[in-house]
Design an enzyme around this catalytic site. Structure first.
Site, PDB file in Angstrom:
ATOM      1  N   HIS A 164       0.609  -1.369  -0.005  1.00  0.00           N
ATOM      2  CA  HIS A 164       0.044   0.127   0.074  1.00  0.00           C
ATOM      3  C   HIS A 164       0.881   1.256   0.136  1.00  0.00           C
ATOM      4  O   HIS A 164       1.832   1.285   0.599  1.00  0.00           O
ATOM      5  CB  HIS A 164      -1.019   0.189   1.055  1.00  0.00           C
ATOM      6  CG  HIS A 164      -0.435   0.197   2.413  1.00  0.00           C
ATOM      7  ND1 HIS A 164      -0.380   1.197   3.136  1.00  0.00           N
ATOM      8  CD2 HIS A 164      -0.249  -1.035   3.380  1.00  0.00           C
ATOM      9  CE1 HIS A 164       0.180   0.934   4.504  1.00  0.00           C
ATOM     10  NE2 HIS A 164       0.340  -0.352   4.580  1.00  0.00           N
ATOM     11  N   ASP A 224       5.985   1.763   6.882  1.00  0.00           N
ATOM     12  CA  ASP A 224       4.529   1.090   6.688  1.00  0.00           C
ATOM     13  C   ASP A 224       3.887   2.152   5.663  1.00  0.00           C
ATOM     14  O   ASP A 224       3.369   3.089   5.953  1.00  0.00           O
ATOM     15  CB  ASP A 224       3.797   1.031   7.882  1.00  0.00           C
ATOM     16  CG  ASP A 224       2.309   0.490   7.750  1.00  0.00           C
ATOM     17  OD1 ASP A 224       2.046   0.081   6.838  1.00  0.00           O
ATOM     18  OD2 ASP A 224       1.777   0.679   8.827  1.00  0.00           O
ATOM     19  N   GLU A 277      -5.243   1.526   2.327  1.00  0.00           N
ATOM     20  CA  GLU A 277      -5.155   0.545   3.120  1.00  0.00           C
ATOM     21  C   GLU A 277      -5.410   0.714   4.724  1.00  0.00           C
ATOM     22  O   GLU A 277      -6.134   0.015   5.255  1.00  0.00           O
ATOM     23  CB  GLU A 277      -3.799  -0.182   2.990  1.00  0.00           C
ATOM     24  CG  GLU A 277      -3.464  -1.556   3.583  1.00  0.00           C
ATOM     25  CD  GLU A 277      -3.046  -1.468   5.108  1.00  0.00           C
ATOM     26  OE1 GLU A 277      -3.030  -2.751   6.024  1.00  0.00           O
ATOM     27  OE2 GLU A 277      -2.899  -0.612   5.514  1.00  0.00           O
ATOM     28  N   GLU A 278      -4.852   1.963   5.075  1.00  0.00           N
ATOM     29  CA  GLU A 278      -5.045   2.301   6.408  1.00  0.00           C
ATOM     30  C   GLU A 278      -6.450   2.486   6.952  1.00  0.00           C
ATOM     31  O   GLU A 278      -6.611   2.752   8.243  1.00  0.00           O
ATOM     32  CB  GLU A 278      -4.138   3.371   6.685  1.00  0.00           C
ATOM     33  CG  GLU A 278      -2.483   2.958   6.452  1.00  0.00           C
ATOM     34  CD  GLU A 278      -1.976   2.430   7.703  1.00  0.00           C
ATOM     35  OE1 GLU A 278      -2.580   1.900   8.675  1.00  0.00           O
ATOM     36  OE2 GLU A 278      -0.573   2.057   7.435  1.00  0.00           O
ATOM     37  N   ASP A 326       3.931  -6.000   3.704  1.00  0.00           N
ATOM     38  CA  ASP A 326       3.675  -4.988   4.458  1.00  0.00           C
ATOM     39  C   ASP A 326       4.600  -5.152   5.718  1.00  0.00           C
ATOM     40  O   ASP A 326       5.453  -6.017   5.657  1.00  0.00           O
ATOM     41  CB  ASP A 326       2.171  -5.255   4.910  1.00  0.00           C
ATOM     42  CG  ASP A 326       1.660  -3.782   5.279  1.00  0.00           C
ATOM     43  OD1 ASP A 326       2.343  -2.668   5.556  1.00  0.00           O
ATOM     44  OD2 ASP A 326       0.354  -3.614   5.108  1.00  0.00           O
ATOM     45  N   HIS A 342       3.244   3.415  12.921  1.00  0.00           N
ATOM     46  CA  HIS A 342       2.324   4.546  12.922  1.00  0.00           C
ATOM     47  C   HIS A 342       3.021   5.597  13.913  1.00  0.00           C
ATOM     48  O   HIS A 342       2.006   6.292  14.544  1.00  0.00           O
ATOM     49  CB  HIS A 342       1.062   4.036  13.254  1.00  0.00           C
ATOM     50  CG  HIS A 342       0.225   3.247  12.468  1.00  0.00           C
ATOM     51  ND1 HIS A 342      -0.900   2.598  12.420  1.00  0.00           N
ATOM     52  CD2 HIS A 342       0.672   2.720  11.111  1.00  0.00           C
ATOM     53  CE1 HIS A 342      -1.209   2.107  11.326  1.00  0.00           C
ATOM     54  NE2 HIS A 342      -0.133   1.973  10.603  1.00  0.00           N
TER      55      HIS A 342
HETATM   56 ZN   LIG Z   1       0.670  -1.135   6.265  1.00  0.00          ZN
END
Ligand SMILES: [Zn+2]
Length: 327
Positions: free
Chosen positions: A60, A162, A191-192, A214, A300
């Protein structure tokens, strides 16, 4: 590959606004002699034709961010999260908004630090009042972390590892792969916020096998929740997360390929979170799917950390997976 990871990591691309990341990848795809197209939602697909297995491999492009919901009279921005961000991860951090606008995340009162929530926080873009702020950002503008990509020891630190690491691995494998399999390299959107781009692209491509690339969590930092994944012990083969139980045939084949190639790997059970394969495997009548992940600390946050060796093994592993006969 390092320069590519740096450029991808530092690019602006929250869910729904992946244009900058997509154009960087489109640049990389030039001259590769592959069919390339972008679909209605913004997924970018590169096709390597062949007569063998049809494999969709997804990474992603989007990253987590903060969407402006309101601007107060003093010019401070209130926001909602786009993807799974923690209030503590954003405090005091620098952010980037469209048009090169910079921001810092602050909190209302010192007492609020004990029970931190987004409601008590704001973004400060240096504006003197509401009018000045609204001259620079709009309701719905999205801020992403601003952080330089930096090697730290034998590891890489930066925002959006990510999943720009996944995007870089797809581009690297694309260079190397020699196979008669038909491969769809898919750089997905959103995706998130719910694996949305993977859902529509899998429907269109209808592959025999789905693979997602990922990052995943690790359990190797002080007092970390228990998880049998560490940085530096190789990429993982997903067993389960909240979005998928990996197809047994795909998972076992992945492990056999890693063993055959002498690539260290870690079986991965992730108790929170999901990835694009979660959407791919329940497309149409069902598509056997699996996931290769790169272990990552501080997911994140502005300083997500992956191991250089894991990335290198990930490149070799992904290439071997795409070359496999899958029979
Ligand atoms: Zn991811």
């Amino acid at each position: 590959m390092l320069k590519l990871i740096k450029n991808l990591s530092e690019a602006y691309g929250p869910s729904g606004r992946e244009e900058e990341v997509r154009s960087l990848i489109q640049e990389e795809l030039k001259g590769k002699n592959l069919e390339v197209f972008t679909d209605a939602l913004g997924n970018l697909v590169a096709v390597k034709e062949g007569r063998g297995k049809k494999i969709m491999v997804a990474a992603h492009m989007d990253e987590v961010g903060l969407m402006v919901t309101h601007v107060d009279e003093e010019g401070f921005l209130r926001f909602a999260n786009i993807g799974g961000l923690q209030p503590a991860s954003i405090l005091g951090r620098c952010f980037l908004l469209p048009g090169g606008v910079k921001a810092t995340a602050g909190v209302e009162k010192p007492e609020d630090l004990k029970d931190l929530s987004f409601k008590k926080m704001y973004l400060d873009i240096g504006a003197r009042d509401k009018g000045e702020a609204l001259g620079q950002v709009g309701i719905g503008s999205v801020a992403v972390f601003e952080a330089a990509f930096t090697p730290v020891g034998g590891r890489y630190s930066g925002k959006a590892m990510d999943d720009r690491i996944g995007c870089a691995l797809l581009l690297a494998a694309m260079e190397e792969v020699r196979t008669d399999n038909e491969i769809y390299f898919v750089f997905t959107v959103q995706e998130e916020v719910g694996l949305r781009g993977a859902r529509t692209s899998a429907y269109r491509l209808n592959p025999d096998i789905g693979l997602a690339v990922d990052v995943t969590r690790s359990g190797d930092t002080p007092e970390a929740p228990r998880m049998a994944v560490s940085l530096g012990k190789g990429p993982t083969v997903k067993v389960k997360d909240n979005s998928i139980i990996a197809h047994p045939r795909v998972k076992e084949r992945m492990m056999a390929v890693a063993e055959g190639e002498g690539i260290p790997y870690q079986p991965e059970v992730l108790e929170r979170g999901g990835t694009d394969a979660g959407a791919i495997h329940i497309t149409r009548e069902g598509i056997p799917s699996g996931v290769m992940s790169i272990p990552c600390r501080y997911i994140h946050t502005a300083a997500e950390m992956v191991d250089a060796g894991d990335v290198e093994y990930g490149r070799r592993f992904l290439t071997a997976l795409l070359e496999d006969s899958w029979s």
